[in-house]
Design an enzyme around this catalytic site. Structure first.
Site, PDB file in Angstrom:
ATOM      1  N   LYS A 171       0.826  -1.197   0.000  1.00  0.00           N
ATOM      2  CA  LYS A 171       0.000   0.000   0.000  1.00  0.00           C
ATOM      3  C   LYS A 171       0.869   1.258   0.000  1.00  0.00           C
ATOM      4  CE  LYS A 171      -3.594  -0.015   2.720  1.00  0.00           C
ATOM      5  NZ  LYS A 171      -4.789  -0.058   1.863  1.00  0.00           N
ATOM      6  N   ARG A 182      -3.738   2.859   8.438  1.00  0.00           N
ATOM      7  CA  ARG A 182      -3.999   1.569   7.795  1.00  0.00           C
ATOM      8  C   ARG A 182      -2.723   0.722   7.759  1.00  0.00           C
ATOM      9  NH1 ARG A 182      -7.306   5.074   4.402  1.00  0.00           N
ATOM     10  NH2 ARG A 182      -9.425   4.257   4.193  1.00  0.00           N
ATOM     11  N   GLY A 187      -8.251  -7.103   4.249  1.00  0.00           N
ATOM     12  CA  GLY A 187      -9.151  -7.256   5.380  1.00  0.00           C
ATOM     13  C   GLY A 187      -8.577  -7.999   6.565  1.00  0.00           C
ATOM     14  N   MET A 206      -5.825  -7.226   8.487  1.00  0.00           N
ATOM     15  CA  MET A 206      -5.300  -6.398   9.574  1.00  0.00           C
ATOM     16  C   MET A 206      -6.210  -5.197   9.786  1.00  0.00           C
ATOM     17  SD  MET A 206      -1.191  -6.746   8.969  1.00  0.00           S
ATOM     18  CE  MET A 206      -1.254  -6.573   7.189  1.00  0.00           C
ATOM     19  N   ARG A 250      -3.488  -1.473  -6.191  1.00  0.00           N
ATOM     20  CA  ARG A 250      -2.743  -2.711  -5.969  1.00  0.00           C
ATOM     21  C   ARG A 250      -3.096  -3.677  -7.091  1.00  0.00           C
ATOM     22  NH1 ARG A 250      -5.984  -4.475  -0.475  1.00  0.00           N
ATOM     23  NH2 ARG A 250      -8.039  -4.770  -1.419  1.00  0.00           N
ATOM     24  N   HIS A 297      -4.983 -42.885  -0.635  1.00  0.00           N
ATOM     25  CA  HIS A 297      -5.466 -43.595  -1.823  1.00  0.00           C
ATOM     26  C   HIS A 297      -6.578 -42.809  -2.503  1.00  0.00           C
ATOM     27  CE1 HIS A 297      -8.186 -46.418  -3.903  1.00  0.00           C
ATOM     28  NE2 HIS A 297      -7.049 -46.958  -4.313  1.00  0.00           N
ATOM     29  N   ARG A 340       0.165 -47.755 -12.875  1.00  0.00           N
ATOM     30  CA  ARG A 340       0.086 -48.681 -11.737  1.00  0.00           C
ATOM     31  C   ARG A 340      -0.668 -49.939 -12.172  1.00  0.00           C
ATOM     32  NH1 ARG A 340      -1.907 -43.726 -10.522  1.00  0.00           N
ATOM     33  NH2 ARG A 340      -0.771 -42.356  -9.096  1.00  0.00           N
ATOM     34  N   ARG A 368       4.799 -49.682 -13.893  1.00  0.00           N
ATOM     35  CA  ARG A 368       5.319 -50.213 -12.632  1.00  0.00           C
ATOM     36  C   ARG A 368       4.741 -51.601 -12.398  1.00  0.00           C
ATOM     37  NH1 ARG A 368       3.730 -47.165  -7.204  1.00  0.00           N
ATOM     38  NH2 ARG A 368       1.782 -48.295  -7.544  1.00  0.00           N
ATOM     39  N   GLU A 422      12.333 -44.984  -3.851  1.00  0.00           N
ATOM     40  CA  GLU A 422      11.354 -44.586  -2.837  1.00  0.00           C
ATOM     41  C   GLU A 422      11.766 -45.024  -1.433  1.00  0.00           C
ATOM     42  OE1 GLU A 422       7.643 -46.650  -3.815  1.00  0.00           O
ATOM     43  OE2 GLU A 422       8.829 -48.080  -4.975  1.00  0.00           O
ATOM     44  N   SER A 441      13.029 -43.234 -11.274  1.00  0.00           N
ATOM     45  CA  SER A 441      11.854 -42.398 -11.077  1.00  0.00           C
ATOM     46  C   SER A 441      11.609 -42.297  -9.576  1.00  0.00           C
ATOM     47  CB  SER A 441      10.634 -42.996 -11.773  1.00  0.00           C
ATOM     48  OG  SER A 441       9.516 -42.156 -11.603  1.00  0.00           O
ATOM     49  N   GLY A 484       9.776 -42.013  -6.331  1.00  0.00           N
ATOM     50  CA  GLY A 484       8.443 -42.155  -5.739  1.00  0.00           C
ATOM     51  C   GLY A 484       8.418 -41.390  -4.433  1.00  0.00           C
ATOM     52  N   THR A 485       8.183 -40.092  -4.534  1.00  0.00           N
ATOM     53  CA  THR A 485       8.380 -39.219  -3.366  1.00  0.00           C
ATOM     54  C   THR A 485       7.298 -39.368  -2.309  1.00  0.00           C
ATOM     55  OG1 THR A 485       7.390 -37.447  -4.684  1.00  0.00           O
ATOM     56  CG2 THR A 485       9.799 -37.506  -4.528  1.00  0.00           C
ATOM     57  N   ASN A 486       6.169 -40.016  -2.626  1.00  0.00           N
ATOM     58  CA  ASN A 486       5.178 -40.271  -1.568  1.00  0.00           C
ATOM     59  C   ASN A 486       5.777 -41.193  -0.510  1.00  0.00           C
ATOM     60  OD1 ASN A 486       3.487 -38.850  -3.252  1.00  0.00           O
ATOM     61  ND2 ASN A 486       2.350 -40.637  -3.955  1.00  0.00           N
ATOM     62  N   ASP A 487       6.267 -42.369  -0.948  1.00  0.00           N
ATOM     63  CA  ASP A 487       6.870 -43.313   0.001  1.00  0.00           C
ATOM     64  C   ASP A 487       8.218 -42.805   0.519  1.00  0.00           C
ATOM     65  OD1 ASP A 487       4.892 -45.136   0.231  1.00  0.00           O
ATOM     66  OD2 ASP A 487       5.776 -46.660  -1.077  1.00  0.00           O
ATOM     67  N   CYS A 516       7.723 -39.296 -10.040  1.00  0.00           N
ATOM     68  CA  CYS A 516       6.344 -39.697 -10.341  1.00  0.00           C
ATOM     69  C   CYS A 516       5.448 -39.676  -9.116  1.00  0.00           C
ATOM     70  CB  CYS A 516       6.302 -41.085 -10.985  1.00  0.00           C
ATOM     71  SG  CYS A 516       6.895 -42.410  -9.898  1.00  0.00           S
ATOM     72  N   TYR A 542      12.256 -34.973 -16.072  1.00  0.00           N
ATOM     73  CA  TYR A 542      10.813 -34.824 -16.220  1.00  0.00           C
ATOM     74  C   TYR A 542      10.124 -34.953 -14.868  1.00  0.00           C
ATOM     75  CZ  TYR A 542      10.363 -39.918 -15.728  1.00  0.00           C
ATOM     76  OH  TYR A 542      10.399 -41.204 -15.251  1.00  0.00           O
TER      77      TYR A 542
END
Length: 893
Positions: A27, A97, A106, A108, A351, A471, A577, A633, A759, A778, A780-783, A845, A865
């Site tokens: 601002k 302000r 809104g 603050m 703004r 899942h 999968r 896989r 993974e 590849s 497997g970043t979840n596991d 992946c 990738y």
């Protein structure tokens, strides 16, 4: 002045500039910039964010010398405005302000009309000859100050105002006269004394410093903290405080206040869009105290009150000129606030305007066509997460509804349907032929792979447990299906076929609506609107592709998802999968027969029956992705996931001609205490090699059949859950042997590419050993996240929320990659793997492949990738281009 803490603006000159947002806040920086542009801005000054940081670190103590700097700035404002702060004859009033470096609308606090007391009120009445206006301003000051600065109950003041309106039979505040407002002002002062034990402050300087302190304190009020957490704004940025000469929109019929956008923020159309109120102050428009009027004839609807263009034509033309000047200067859509006092226009704020995804894309593309911005800027103007809104059905923005409860917005879009509690019921209702009954929302404690068909036919999925990578979430995103996960307030009673939220009972067959964008669960049916993949959207993504270096693949398990992802620009499949292909009525019996087999011969017989189904599946996916790589896989989950519930074991035994008790014993044998770390992935391939042999044979038979028909196929076989290089070595040899046998027998030409999913942390740590046996990695970043943190991704939701709230975690690590921990495993494995095998192709992946922050990390980590669910492909394309363009801006390559 490097130690400057107070920055003046007024009379066409300012100490600050537009690029000083880190110091002046958004601002303050924009007020300075507008002043330097010669736009009429009431004079004022900004107290820098550095003061806020000092103030917070020292428990509310201001730095030495600040008071003198503020006093000097007040003198400059007095000179610019020709009035005096506290002068009883010619009083200057201030607004106070907030202003963080990024907009927090809104969140603050604000206090208006600072400087009014009995003496200055009398002087202002004498100056304006408008007693009503002065006491309207005075009662507003007391009400806001009591709330914001003194912390008193605002409802007590609303009650006084409402009582007077009721007594007078008044509908609006405007219906009260000067005597009414004078009486209300006196009653407000009495209420302040009653609630606080002290008089309302009369000293203008005391009022000003109280307001400044309150605005700095408001950086840490709950709503501001929540907003920062939701929008990932650092707590240590602080806010500036903007003290500005008041101009009044409530001085009569030739005064007004309004808010406008230089383009329509909903559609992006190049029209001046806004609202105003005559004889009002700014908060009246924002708070909805009165119904605002349209700013111009283009917006005016039949029966609406007169527009600003009609009531004040010269002012409107001046505002239109300023609109064009600001948009040309900032080269972006602006959100502006203005006040008209006694027929003179003043600009109070500009703004960058917040906008919908549809508007963001249209504005970016059209501004490039207009020559305001180049393609790089256009691409950067649209946030990757925004555009996912354009790919799903969504709730009609005009719809009104009440929210029953909220969960995690696991997959966007809208789902409207009747509640069912089992996948079987979802399928049965879908096949009923009744269009009213066929639309369902599947409600589960949590879903399993066995629910996949029910999920597929449902309009949406709602789970009481689970997180963003559960899942339900992962599969729903892949389907483009709306999903809300982890709605913990839901209590499900499967026997009664109901769920309850705080006493509200929802029965099977009741209509509910899911808002996948917000996680809202709504009773009843809410109207939806279809996605519009406009020409502008396609144009923007084509521009993004010109800049990105990362490839973008998709996670898809069937030809339909593959084709959809390809239409969104996917350059291959990064994760197919195979286990999801087993849950069909004709297939599941064969996989169960294999699991329940008493010896290898029986297993091979069951697998032989499954082979034609697998081959057909792979043919469909490979053909849909002709010319592009498809990473398949091999079987990953533990076998017990395919076993039916205990009550169905007897029927399974009868179907297979087996002894029921023996089968129950076999099912019990397969159950594991910690299945995610148990007998799954490559461990199944090692102990039951015939399973992976069948899958490899199905893959290469499908590839050869297509190749002989002239279809360009590029299958890649991925071995899951490798932790030891020897595991990959053994299974690579198995897959390679089967592939060569099939290719030789079919006399076809198909490349053999075999790799692994990284993974398990140990695989990352020994990536140089693993890479010797791999054509690709590849991640497997979840596991990998689950094992690195020791968090169960299906059970961690409740405490992760608390961890984020307390600042232990910056974000949920299952939603956005933990770059300092898990990310270092990724970088290390990529570097070690590439050194051991320079031809190694490396991608990701996990669900992080669709998260913009994680994609930025992948770009800088040198991956080739990312792979994500089909509906995240456009998001990934845009995020990958942002990674390149932002790196260039910072001087990196």
């Amino acid at each position: 002045m490097p130690n400057r803490r107070v920055y003046f603006f007024g009379e066409g000159k300012a100490d600050g500039r537009g690029e000083m947002k880190n110091i002046l806040g958004g601002k303050g920086a924009n007020l300075a910039e507008m002043t330097n542009l010669g736009i009429p801005v009431p004079a004022g000054f900004s107290i820098s964010t550095k003061v806020c940081t000092y103030f917070m670190e020292r428990d509310g103590v201001f730095p030495d010398g600040l008071e003198d700097e503020v006093t000097a700035a007040i003198r400059k404002v007095e000179a610019a405005m020709g009035t005096g702060f506290g002068d009883p004859e010619n009083p200057l009033l201030f607004s106070v302000r907030s202003g963080a470096r990024v907009s927090m609308p809104g969140m603050m606090d604000t206090v208006l009309n600072i400087g009014l007391n009995e003496k200055t009120a009398a002087g202002l009445i004498k100056k304006t000859s408008d007693e009503r206006f002065v006491y309207d301003s005075y009662r507003r000051l007391i009400q806001m100050y009591a709330d914001v600065v003194m912390g008193l109950d605002i409802e007590a003041f609303h009650a006084i105002l409402d009582a007077r309106k009721k007594e007078k039979g008044a509908w609006h505040d405007l219906d009260l006269d000067a005597d009414d407002l004078k009486s209300i002002t006196a009653d407000y002062k009495t209420k302040v004394k009653e609630l606080s034990g002290r008089d309302f402050p009369d000293d203008p300087m005391e009022q000003l410093w109280g307001a400044i302190r309150a605005v700095f304190d408001s950086w840490n009020i709950p709503r501001a903290i929540s907003y920062r957490r939701l929008n990932e704004i650092p707590d240590d940025w602080g806010t500036a405080v903007n003290v500005q000469a008041m101009v009044f929109g409530n001085m009569g019929t030739d005064s007004a206040t309004g808010v406008a956008f230089t383009r329509d923020p909903a559609t992006g159309e190049r029209v001046f869009y806004g609202e105003y109120l005559p004889n009002a102050q700014g908060e009246d428009v924002v708070a909805g105290v009165r119904t605002p009027r349209p700013i111009n004839l283009a917006q005016k609807k039949k029966g609406a009150e007169e527009s600003l263009e009609e009531t004040m034509p010269p002012i409107y033309r001046e505002l239109e000129t300023i609109r064009q000047k600001l948009e040309r200067h900032y080269t972006d859509t602006q959100d502006i606030e203005f006040t008209i006092q006694d027929g003179k226009l003043w600009m109070l704020q500009t703004r960058t305007g917040k906008r919908t995804a549809e508007a963001a894309v249209r504005i970016a593309v059209e501004m490039e066509a207009e020559g305001l911005i180049d393609r790089k800027t256009a691409v950067l103007r649209v946030e990757p997460d925004q555009i996912e809104q354009l790919l799903h059905k969504r709730l009609d923005p005009a719809a009104d509804y009440d929210v029953l409860t909220k969960g995690l917005p696991a997959s966007p879009g809208a789902g409207v349907g009747r509640v069912v509690f089992t996948a079987e019921d979802a399928m049965g209702w879908a096949e009923s032929g009744d269009p009213e009954k066929s639309k369902t929302v599947l409600v589960r404690e949590e879903t399993s792979p066995e629910d996949i068909d029910g999920m597929n036919v449902a309009q949406g999925v709602l789970t009481a447990r689970g997180g963003m990578t559960s899942h339900a979430a992962v599969v729903a995103r892949g389907m483009g299906k709306c999903c809300i996960a982890g709605a913990g307030d839901i209590k499900i009673d499967y026997a009664a076929r109901t769920f309850t939220v705080d006493g509200t009972v929802v029965k099977e067959g009741d209509w509910v609506t899911l808002n996948g964008a917000t996680g809202e669960v709504i009773l009843g049916q809410v109207a939806t609107v279809d996605p519009e993949l406009s020409g502008n959207f396609a144009t923007l993504l084509e521009w993004a592709d010109e800049f990105r270096q990362l490839g973008v693949r998709t996670n898809a398990d069937n030809p339909q998802d593959a084709a959809r992802a390809r239409s969104f620009g996917a350059e291959g499949i990064g994760l197919c999968r195979t286990e999801h292909m087993f849950f069909g009525e004709e297939r599941i019996k064969h996989i169960r027969a294999m699991i329940m087999a008493s010896d290898e011969g029986e297993r091979r017989e069951a697998l032989g029956n499954l082979l034609p189904f697998q081959r057909e599946d792979f043919e469909g996916i490979l053909e849909a992705m002709e010319g592009l790589p498809v990473t398949i896989r091999l079987l990953d989950p533990p076998l017990h996931e395919f076993i039916p519930p205990d009550e169905e074991i007897g029927q399974l035994a009868a179907d297979l001609g087996k002894d029921a008790e023996m089968m129950k014993a076999r099912a019990e044998e397969l159950r594991e205490s910690n299945p995610m770390l148990g007998h799954r992935g490559c461990r199944l391939g090692i102990t039951y090699p015939e399973v992976y042999e069948m899958q490899a044979r199905a893959i290469y038979e499908a590839a050869c059949a297509l190749s002989k028909r002239g279809v360009n196929v590029k299958p890649e076989v991925m071995i899951p859950l490798v932790g030891e290089a020897k595991e990959l070595s053994i299974l690579r040899e198995l897959v390679d042997r089967v592939a060569r046998e099939v290719i030789a027998r079919e006399k076809a030409s198909v490349d053999i590419r075999i790799g692994t999913m990284i993974e398990i942390p140990r695989a990352a740590l020994t990536a140089d050993e693993v890479a010797v046996h791999a054509d690709f990695f590849s991640f497997g970043t979840n596991d990998l996240t689950q094992m690195a943190y020791g968090y169960s991704r299906d059970d961690a939701g409740p405490f992760i929320k608390e961890y984020v709230k307390q600042g232990i975690l910056r974000r949920d690590p299952f939603q956005s990659l933990d770059q300092r921990g898990v990310g270092q495993l990724v970088k290390m494995a990529a570097e070690k793997g590439s050194q051991a095998n320079p031809d190694l192709h490396i991608g990701i992946c996990g669900e992080h492949g669709g998260d913009p922050d994680s994609i930025n990390f992948c770009h800088h980590a040198g991956l080739a990738y990312v792979s994500c669910s089909p509906f995240r492909v456009p998001v990934a394309r845009l995020a990958a281009s942002h990674a390149v363009l932002k790196a260039r801006m910072r001087g990196f390559h």
